[in-house]
Write an enzyme that holds these catalytic residues in place. Structure first.
Site, mmCIF file in Angstrom:
data_model
loop_
_atom_site.group_PDB
_atom_site.id
_atom_site.type_symbol
_atom_site.label_atom_id
_atom_site.label_comp_id
_atom_site.label_asym_id
_atom_site.label_seq_id
_atom_site.Cartn_x
_atom_site.Cartn_y
_atom_site.Cartn_z
ATOM 1 C CD GLU A 34 -2.697 1.356 2.378
ATOM 2 O OE1 GLU A 34 -2.821 0.319 3.308
ATOM 3 O OE2 GLU A 34 -3.400 2.378 2.567
ATOM 4 N NE ARG A 259 3.695 -7.364 10.745
ATOM 5 C CZ ARG A 259 3.291 -6.581 9.850
ATOM 6 N NH1 ARG A 259 2.344 -6.973 9.161
ATOM 7 N NH2 ARG A 259 3.962 -5.278 9.469
ATOM 8 C CE LYS A 269 3.164 0.116 4.767
ATOM 9 N NZ LYS A 269 2.259 0.153 3.410
HETATM 10 P P1 ATP Z 1 2.779 -1.757 7.460
HETATM 11 O O1 ATP Z 1 2.088 -2.312 9.002
HETATM 12 O O2 ATP Z 1 4.098 -1.609 7.831
HETATM 13 O O3 ATP Z 1 1.663 -1.070 7.113
HETATM 14 P P2 ATP Z 1 1.316 -3.686 5.939
HETATM 15 O O4 ATP Z 1 1.024 -4.979 5.819
HETATM 16 O O5 ATP Z 1 0.055 -2.689 5.969
HETATM 17 O O6 ATP Z 1 2.658 -3.190 6.761
HETATM 18 P P3 ATP Z 1 1.735 -3.309 2.974
HETATM 19 O O7 ATP Z 1 2.104 -2.440 2.082
HETATM 20 O O8 ATP Z 1 0.115 -3.593 3.030
HETATM 21 O O9 ATP Z 1 2.073 -3.319 4.553
HETATM 22 O O10 ATP Z 1 2.334 -4.759 2.914
HETATM 23 C C1 ATP Z 1 2.550 -5.150 1.422
HETATM 24 C C2 ATP Z 1 3.244 -6.859 1.802
HETATM 25 O O11 ATP Z 1 4.059 -6.848 2.601
HETATM 26 C C3 ATP Z 1 2.134 -7.418 2.479
HETATM 27 O O12 ATP Z 1 1.691 -8.761 1.796
HETATM 28 C C4 ATP Z 1 2.549 -7.572 3.828
HETATM 29 O O13 ATP Z 1 1.908 -8.922 4.290
HETATM 30 C C5 ATP Z 1 3.986 -7.738 3.929
HETATM 31 N N1 ATP Z 1 4.677 -7.383 5.015
HETATM 32 C C6 ATP Z 1 4.267 -6.211 5.501
HETATM 33 N N2 ATP Z 1 4.934 -6.217 6.731
HETATM 34 C C7 ATP Z 1 5.955 -7.262 6.902
HETATM 35 C C8 ATP Z 1 6.567 -8.196 7.630
HETATM 36 N N3 ATP Z 1 7.136 -7.127 9.002
HETATM 37 N N4 ATP Z 1 7.047 -9.031 7.306
HETATM 38 C C9 ATP Z 1 6.919 -9.738 6.412
HETATM 39 N N5 ATP Z 1 5.943 -9.160 5.512
HETATM 40 C C10 ATP Z 1 5.398 -8.000 5.653
HETATM 41 MG MG MG Z 2 -1.650 -3.190 4.366
#
Ligand code: ATP
Ligand code: MG
Length: 560
Positions: A34, A259, A269
């Site tokens: 995102e 994660r 983020k």
């Molecule tokens: P954040 O909490 O940092 O916003 P998010 O999952 O909302 O993380 P996205 O941009 O939606 O962020 O993530 C893109 C991809 O990266 C998704 O498939 C998510 O599952 C993966 N991802 C995000 N954070 C992690 C992490 N700490 N470890 C492994 N994969 C991750």
């Molecule tokens: Mg997300």
């Protein structure tokens, strides 16, 4: 079948993919960020998995921006994510997609669900909906609009799209089961009204799909075969499957993994944005940040991040990884690749009494003992030198193998020197050492088999360049920064000593041409990377890592 690492045991996801490939199925994965912030090292784990599997099994990986919330998303994040992905070494070819490009299809599919009695327009506010949602042990309460006529929902939905209602006035909800033990199936919201300008679709839309409604359908449209995501989406999988089943379209398989979490840092983020906006760091690319741009600025080679991600493995168990694993990968990489130089972080003046006043000698120094092709460079030597202050001790114990009154050491690549005097200021601080050198030891070799235990790095004072050195420690004092007392937030665990700026460092003159991003090993001290703040007049180095793992217990004790 599995091409790159046939001898290794496959993780559970690669095993599933390998089994599917064996039955002739193709492999299409996606990485779906995102664009509401820059990528962090947790994303790197997902990237290595998504792109890695595609590469290993002869498939392809899509880069899809999950851009369904215009309030938080920005074009600079979209551009930055692509830049960081390329830097990490991944390529999506022509397969760049945006969930926002599917808004028309998603809207049409939503109408399909309304027509088949599987979705309805609901007039409850967000708070009213929350009150009726129920709990894990109590069922929810059905919306009073749940059974409104299909035609009425179709009409209201169209008018939502046309902009007739204010933000939050209505939603489109899936009609599933308000008594489901899985809260995600209690008539989840598919669309919300949001009069906001989207970075790509501008003002074309004022209703936006939720993650749950957009994600699976986007996967389906793109023909994704394996949709890999983190464990928090496990409870969403029944909904993911439900939508696709109702629509009767291609059904990718969602598989969840744990994660990545790292001790003494955060990888979300939203919280990283809090650090940036609160001025706790200097930006998303602050060398202390676990973002890819922070790690880049810090000097971490991308190969080390990829190697680290391979090492942490893919499991279903949430855990917290020791940052030393990343540091070790960085050290291994830089030990192979980083040219050696001499730099003195905390300089102490040394005068070689028997060396001529105006003379300069030069020595050939090996650039990288691990890589003969890196060649040699010339290092000047003169009567006045800088050495590291901690390499001298006035009342040295026997086991101190560095400089002390009457003791002899080797100056790397140059000569043996012996300390013959110590100058001090009025308050007793050592200001200068007086030494003599043995001309017969040129190049740092002993002519008569005489042994010295210590070898010090040094810089010729007359030729030295001034530098600022930035020393980094973890951002947080606690392994889990979220470990706080009631009413506190994670910011209380910020490490006040995460950055120490040392202004008066002295480095060898060969560094005059160093450019931001160049990485070096300062002999005996650590790995350093030139910061973009460097100017032709003043070099700035970030410490990427120490040479060895610092005694962790001592560090933690020192920071209480
Ligand atoms: P954040 O909490 O940092 O916003 P998010 O999952 O909302 O993380 P996205 O941009 O939606 O962020 O993530 C893109 C991809 O990266 C998704 O498939 C998510 O599952 C993966 N991802 C995000 N954070 C992690 C992490 N700490 N470890 C492994 N994969 C991750
Ligand atoms: Mg997300």
């Amino acid at each position: 079948m599995h091409e790159e690492r046939p001898a290794e045991r496959l993780d559970f996801i690669r095993q599933i993919v390998a089994d599917d490939v064996a039955t002739g199925k193709p492999v299409v994965t996606r990485f779906p960020p995102e664009p509401n912030g820059f990528l962090h090292i947790g994303h790197a784990k997902a990237i290595c998995l998504d792109f890695g599997i595609a590469r290993e099994f002869g498939g392809r990986c899509h880069l899809r921006f999950d851009d369904t919330n215009p309030l938080k998303e920005e074009q600079r994040y979209i551009d930055g994510i692509k830049e960081d992905l390329r830097w990490l070494g991944f390529d999506w070819g022509e397969h760049e997609y945006h969930a926002s490009a599917y808004f028309d299809q998603l809207y049409a599919w939503a109408q399909t669900l309304i027509r088949s009695g599987k979705a309805y327009v609901c007039d409850l506010s967000a708070a009213e909906m929350r009150d009726r949602r129920g709990t894990l042990t109590a069922p929810g309460v059905e919306s009073p609009h749940r059974n409104r006529p299909i035609e009425e929902s179709l009409d209201l939905f169209e008018r939502m799209k046309k902009g007739e209602f204010p933000d939050g006035a209505r939603t489109l909800r899936a009609k599933i089961d308000m008594a489901s033990p899985n809260l995600n199936l209690r008539d989840p919201v598919m669309y919300r009204i949001l009069h906001a300008t989207h970075p790509r679709t501008g003002d074309a839309w004022c209703i936006y799909p939720t993650y749950d409604w957009a994600h699976g359908q986007s996967d389906s449209i793109e023909g994704i075969t394996h949709s890999l995501c983190t464990l928090e989406f496990e409870d969403h999988r029944p909904l993911y499957d439900w939508f696709l089943e109702q629509l009767g379209v291609h059904r990718p398989r969602q598989i969840e993994f744990a994660r990545l979490n790292i001790e003494r840092t955060i990888v979300t983020k939203r919280k990283l944005l809090t650090l940036v906006e609160g001025g706790h760091v200097r930006g998303w690319d602050d060398p202390r940040m676990p973002t890819l741009r922070g790690l880049r600025r810090r000097g971490c080679p991308p190969e080390a991040i990829v190697e680290f991600c391979a090492g942490v493995g893919i499991t279903k168990f949430n855990s917290r990884t020791d940052p030393v694993l990343l540091e070790n990968a960085v050290r291994a990489q830089l030990n192979r690749a980083a040219p050696r130089v001499m730099g003195v972080v905390d300089p102490l003046k040394v005068v070689i009494e028997n060396f001529p006043e105006d003379a300069t000698e030069t020595f050939e120094a090996v650039n990288n003992p691990e890589d003969p092709s890196a060649g040699t460079r010339t290092v000047p030597f003169s009567r006045e030198l800088w050495i590291e202050r901690e390499d001298f001790m006035e009342d040295a114990p026997k086991k101190f193998f560095r400089l002390a009154p009457g003791r002899e050491v080797r100056l790397r690549s140059a000569y043996f020197v012996t300390c013959v005097g110590v100058e001090k200021d009025a308050s007793g601080n050592v200001t200068e050492l007086r030494c003599t050198y043995d001309p017969a030891t040129r190049g740092g070799d002993s002519p008569d088999g005489r042994k010295v235990k210590g070898t010090l790095h040094w810089v010729s004072a007359r030729h030295a360049l001034d530098a600022e050195v930035r020393l980094y420690e973890p951002l947080f004092t606690k392994a889990n920064p979220e470990d706080v007392e009631a009413g506190e937030e994670f910011l209380v665990n910020l490490n006040p000593e995460s950055e120490r700026i040392v202004a008066g460092a002295k480095v060898e003159p060969s560094l005059a041409g160093a450019r931001p991003g160049d990485r070096f090993q300062f002999e005996r001290i650590g790995y350093f990377c030139v910061d973009p703040d460097a100017t032709p007049e003043r070099l700035v180095f970030n410490r990427t890592a120490t040479l060895r793992e610092t005694a962790k217990k001592a560090v933690e004790a020192g920071q209480g």
